[in-house]
Design a protein around this motif. Structure first.
Motif, PDB file in Angstrom:
ATOM      1  N   GLY A  30       0.811  -1.200   0.000  1.00 57.64           N
ATOM      2  CA  GLY A  30       0.000   0.000   0.000  1.00 57.64           C
ATOM      3  C   GLY A  30       0.851   1.259   0.000  1.00 57.64           C
ATOM      4  O   GLY A  30       2.062   1.229   0.239  1.00 57.64           O
ATOM      5  N   PHE A  31       0.206   2.392  -0.260  1.00 54.07           N
ATOM      6  CA  PHE A  31       0.936   3.657  -0.308  1.00 54.07           C
ATOM      7  C   PHE A  31       1.384   4.094   1.085  1.00 54.07           C
ATOM      8  O   PHE A  31       0.827   3.672   2.103  1.00 54.07           O
ATOM      9  N   THR A  32       2.401   4.926   1.107  1.00 54.12           N
ATOM     10  CA  THR A  32       2.964   5.455   2.353  1.00 54.12           C
ATOM     11  C   THR A  32       2.544   6.912   2.486  1.00 54.12           C
ATOM     12  O   THR A  32       3.097   7.777   1.799  1.00 54.12           O
ATOM     13  N   PRO A  33       1.557   7.248   3.335  1.00 53.15           N
ATOM     14  CA  PRO A  33       1.034   8.617   3.359  1.00 53.15           C
ATOM     15  C   PRO A  33       2.017   9.611   3.986  1.00 53.15           C
ATOM     16  O   PRO A  33       2.622   9.339   5.026  1.00 53.15           O
ATOM     17  N   GLN A  34       2.161  10.754   3.353  1.00 52.57           N
ATOM     18  CA  GLN A  34       2.789  11.924   3.945  1.00 52.57           C
ATOM     19  C   GLN A  34       1.664  12.875   4.347  1.00 52.57           C
ATOM     20  O   GLN A  34       0.672  13.000   3.622  1.00 52.57           O
ATOM     21  N   LEU A  35       1.810  13.567   5.477  1.00 51.35           N
ATOM     22  CA  LEU A  35       0.707  14.346   6.048  1.00 51.35           C
ATOM     23  C   LEU A  35       1.119  15.777   6.358  1.00 51.35           C
ATOM     24  O   LEU A  35       2.267  16.047   6.724  1.00 51.35           O
ATOM     25  N   ASP A  36       0.162  16.674   6.236  1.00 56.71           N
ATOM     26  CA  ASP A  36       0.301  18.019   6.797  1.00 56.71           C
ATOM     27  C   ASP A  36      -1.102  18.574   7.012  1.00 56.71           C
ATOM     28  O   ASP A  36      -2.050  18.211   6.291  1.00 56.71           O
ATOM     29  N   VAL A  37      -1.247  19.445   8.001  1.00 61.64           N
ATOM     30  CA  VAL A  37      -2.551  20.012   8.322  1.00 61.64           C
ATOM     31  C   VAL A  37      -2.344  21.331   9.060  1.00 61.64           C
ATOM     32  O   VAL A  37      -1.368  21.506   9.784  1.00 61.64           O
ATOM     33  N   TYR A  38      -3.246  22.268   8.832  1.00 65.41           N
ATOM     34  CA  TYR A  38      -3.251  23.510   9.607  1.00 65.41           C
ATOM     35  C   TYR A  38      -4.682  24.008   9.713  1.00 65.41           C
ATOM     36  O   TYR A  38      -5.578  23.532   9.006  1.00 65.41           O
ATOM     37  N   GLU A  39      -4.923  24.959  10.596  1.00 67.14           N
ATOM     38  CA  GLU A  39      -6.241  25.554  10.728  1.00 67.14           C
ATOM     39  C   GLU A  39      -6.118  27.051  10.895  1.00 67.14           C
ATOM     40  O   GLU A  39      -5.104  27.563  11.394  1.00 67.14           O
ATOM     41  N   THR A  40      -7.140  27.765  10.461  1.00 67.07           N
ATOM     42  CA  THR A  40      -7.239  29.202  10.665  1.00 67.07           C
ATOM     43  C   THR A  40      -8.527  29.488  11.422  1.00 67.07           C
ATOM     44  O   THR A  40      -9.556  28.852  11.181  1.00 67.07           O
ATOM     45  N   ILE A  41      -8.460  30.433  12.357  1.00 66.13           N
ATOM     46  CA  ILE A  41      -9.611  30.800  13.187  1.00 66.13           C
ATOM     47  C   ILE A  41     -10.154  32.130  12.688  1.00 66.13           C
ATOM     48  O   ILE A  41      -9.394  33.072  12.426  1.00 66.13           O
TER      49      ILE A  41
END
Length: 614
Positions: A116-127
């Motif tokens: 299976g694929f190897t996930p790379q991740l990133d995430v952010y949020e703005t208020i």
């Protein structure tokens, strides 16, 4: 002389008094005593409470410090009780595929590889203008494809849109995404595109601009890599400062680039080859650079190995890299340097050769004098240990975090402020959670519980979580999610969270991405910013409510505490947990006596619950 009252005290003393208030309830009671104190609480006390009780987790200037305190205290309780709801996530609903901005009815996972694929991740949020208005942007890789989710919360409703991008000539395996970073908006204006940096195994390193709406073109800015495969990268992306990218190409080359999406091509500002040390004139074999990370705008750390000194930190000056490292770290302290007399009295201690994979800087606390300026960072190594390092100290290692039951290599790290350390390992789909406060506890939900039945604390702070479901429904289901295709034995390749105060944690395992939402299923008053009280389906055609809380998608995971007896605990299904609560015969009856003693969430029970877990 008239007695001195609280209302007569100057704001400085009132603020000092607030630092001793242990719970949000005590702050509320202070504000209820008079109009003037209510005004003080709303203006200053809530912010002081957040800063004192959550020194490395609280947002700097939230629209509503009172609402922020509600979110922080609720989240703290969920983490202490290990209360979370987990599920797999993948594109569904409103999906557009790029290039072309073509609507997609159903997402198809990558095919053509033996694993299976190897996930790379990133995430952010703005208020937004209120604490309840926010947007979370999540991106993960799936083979040669990139998936971006935008989730907007406003006025109690939630809007979710997906964008997926795949180069027209991409092939699985050859063009797999190896690094991924979301570029944050500058805050001065709303952008009409989402920018992200991707690096691939075939040597492409670029900035993608995924447009909002129906525009089909995807402008691309390429970084010059000379065709070398991109192994790792890090982005320094801070408001008010120029964004920089450092990337590792091949086995030894690291380069720094400016990040400017207005240019078609970007050449390196500076490059450096980290060559293996020589032994008797012969270079060491099988050594390579595994990771690169910005500690600050002027300090870059590289993890490499196998080596006796697998961490090297370099200065980045206006003229480029200093050719010699600012500092090299071994994985144990040098006895001779620290205590020459003790070293002379016994045999020299042999240095430990290993490889370092992830490196993450430790975020600063808001308390006075706690700014780290990139000097303090964490590393994860092949030997299974996580180490804390400080550039200001002569010691190579300040603190080590280890699991007595498992020594699998550390592949990913995530720090929740200076409170909690989360580590992904190389085997068993195992996630390790360590308490970094060394006995200090700024806030405890038990102080606010007031001795309510079942509200007892846990004696052990460190625990491990298996990110593979033990419930058959999650592994053999059919339909759009096709859980049967998920890997059951995997490394935890990547970890991400939008902010230290976000209730969501994301983990990338083989062929899948998991979301852990930290909240209690039976919490009658969950944080209204993110969750609603859970209700079971009404009959065979009933709805649970929010789409993200569908019972059939919720996974039942297993965990054990890092103690010699290592008692396995598994999660009951949401429906079973609810049904047990409804069957309680007395007001003081608990769902599970063992959970009561441990102070855990009601879903946990001892053992596998009669199901096959292995």
């Amino acid at each position: 002389m008239a007695p001195l009252t609280l209302t007569a005290l100057p704001p400085e003393l009132l603020d000092h008094i607030t630092t001793y208030l242990p719970t949000a309830q005590s702050v509320t009671r202070l504000g209820a005593t008079s109009r003037s104190l209510h005004a003080f609480v709303e203006k200053d006390a809530w912010q002081t409470f957040n800063r004192t009780r959550f020194p490395s987790l609280h947002p700097i200037a939230p629209p509503s410090p009172r609402d922020a305190a509600r979110s922080l205290t609720t989240l703290s309780k969920a983490w202490a009780r290990r209360a979370f709801v987990s599920r797999y996530i993948e594109p569904h609903g409103d999906i557009r595929a790029y290039p072309g901005a073509t609507p997609v009815e159903r997402w198809k996972r990558p095919r053509g590889q033996t694993i299976g694929f190897t996930p790379q991740l990133d995430v952010y949020e703005t208020i937004g203008q209120t604490w309840q208005e926010r947007e979370e942007v999540l991106a993960f890789s799936a083979g040669a494809e990139v998936c971006v989710r935008k989730k907007r919360r406003r006025n109690g409703s939630e809007e979710v849109r997906w964008m997926i991008y795949r180069p027209l000539s991409a092939y699985e395996g050859r063009d797999d995404v190896t690094t991924l970073h979301l570029l944050r908006p500058d805050g001065n204006h709303e952008s009409d595109s989402q920018q992200l940096v991707t690096g691939t195994a075939n040597g492409d390193l670029c900035i993608l601009q995924l447009p909002e709406g129906a525009k089909g073109d995807v402008p691309i800015t390429y970084f010059v890599t000379n065709g070398q495969p991109v192994r790792s990268s890090s982005v320094f992306d801070k408001a008010g400062e120029h964004s920089l990218l450092v990337a590792n190409m091949g086995d030894s080359r690291i380069s720094v680039y400016p990040v400017d999406s207005t240019k078609p091509k970007i050449t390196p500002l500076s490059s450096l080859d980290i060559r293996p040390p020589q032994s008797n004139g012969v270079p060491a074999r099988h050594q390579r650079v595994w990771s690169t990370e910005f500690l600050s705008p002027t300090k870059i750390a590289a993890g490499l190995g196998p080596s006796d000194e697998p961490i090297q930190v370099y200065n980045l000056t206006p003229s480029g890299f200093d050719k010699s490292p600012l500092r090299k770290f071994s994985l144990q302290n040098d006895l001779e340097r620290l205590d020459p007399e003790a070293a002379a009295s016994g045999p020299a201690k042999k240095k430990r050769s290993s490889s370092v994979y992830p490196i993450v800087p430790l975020p600063p606390s808001t308390t006075a004098g706690s700014s780290t300026d990139g000097n303090v960072f964490l590393s994860g190594a092949y030997d299974g240990l996580i180490r804390l390092h400080d550039l200001r100290s002569p010691r190579d290692v300040e603190q080590a975090y280890s699991d007595p039951a498992d020594d699998g290599a550390i592949y990913s790290l995530l720090s929740r402020g200076q409170e909690t350390l989360v580590a992904g390992t190389s085997r068993h789909s195992l996630l390790k959670i360590f308490d970094m406060r060394l006995g200090a506890k700024c806030y405890s939900y038990l102080d606010a519980a007031g001795g309510q039945p079942g509200e007892t604390g846990t004696e052990t702070k460190d625990w491990n979580l298996f990110l593979r479901p033990h419930n058959a429904a999650s592994t053999n289901g059919r339909g759009g999610n096709s859980w049967a295709r998920r890997s059951q034995e995997s490394s935890v390749y990547s970890l991400a969270s939008a902010s230290p105060h976000s209730p969501y944690l994301y983990a990338g395992v083989e062929n899948a991405v998991l979301e852990l939402a930290f909240t209690g299923v039976l919490d009658r008053h969950p944080d209204p910013v993110f969750f609603q009280p859970w209700q079971p389906p009404k009959g065979s055609h009933g709805r649970v409510g929010d789409d993200s809380w569908r019972s059939k998608e919720v996974l039942d995971l297993a965990m054990y505490e890092q103690t010699p007896n290592m008692t396995l605990r598994t999660q009951k299904s949401m429906w079973e947990t609810w049904r047990t609560r409804q069957n309680e015969s007395t007001a003081h009856a608990m769902l599970d006596y063992s959970s009561k003693l441990a102070g855990l969430d009601e879903r946990w029970r001892v053992g596998s619950g009669g199901q096959s877990w292995t």
